[in-house]
Design a protein around this motif. Structure first.
Motif: not given
Length: 128
Positions: A21-23, A30-41, A45-49
């Motif tokens: 989330n820092r990166l 908002w932040q991504i959840a602690e989830s491998l699916d969230a990391l995958d999403d 490249g649809g949001f964030g950095a």
């Protein structure tokens, strides 16, 4: 685009997602959840950095420290949490994963994270 994961900041699964989330999410509300699916999403490249990035190079400093922090003990704890009474998760699936881990046939959480990164051909992880 190039981003640097500070592996020495990763003490377990929760702190791994704090680092992600820092990166990636510093400019989001908002932040991504602690989830491998969230990391995958996130890596699509649809949001964030990563939004709009056509290629992403992740320099992972202190990768071995992260590998150990996301290793057997943390993965076992993660699976046991999924298996606790009242949890909404697929207990049969997580029982199988725990058994595989305990017999050295399963993957650690670090391995699972690396699988997520590897599933994105535009993402390159480089030990740093």
């Amino acid at each position: 685009m190039q981003l640097t994961i500070q592996g020495s900041s990763i003490q377990g699964i929760a702190s791994f997602y704090t680092e992600i989330n820092r990166l990636f999410m510093a400019d989001e509300e908002w932040q991504i959840a602690e989830s491998l699916d969230a990391l995958d999403d996130l890596l699509y490249g649809g949001f964030g950095a990563a939004k709009g990035a056509t290629a992403l190079e992740l320099i992972w400093r202190d990768m071995e420290f992260s590998r150990l922090s996301l290793g057997y003990e943390e993965t076992r704890r993660y699976y046991l949490e999924k298996l606790r009474p009242g949890s909404p998760f697929n207990k049969a699936l997580f029982s199988e994963k725990l058994k595989a881990l305990e017999t050295s046939e399963g993957k650690t959480y670090f391995d699972l994270v690396m699988d997520v990164f590897a599933s994105h051909p535009t993402v390159i992880v480089v030990p740093g």
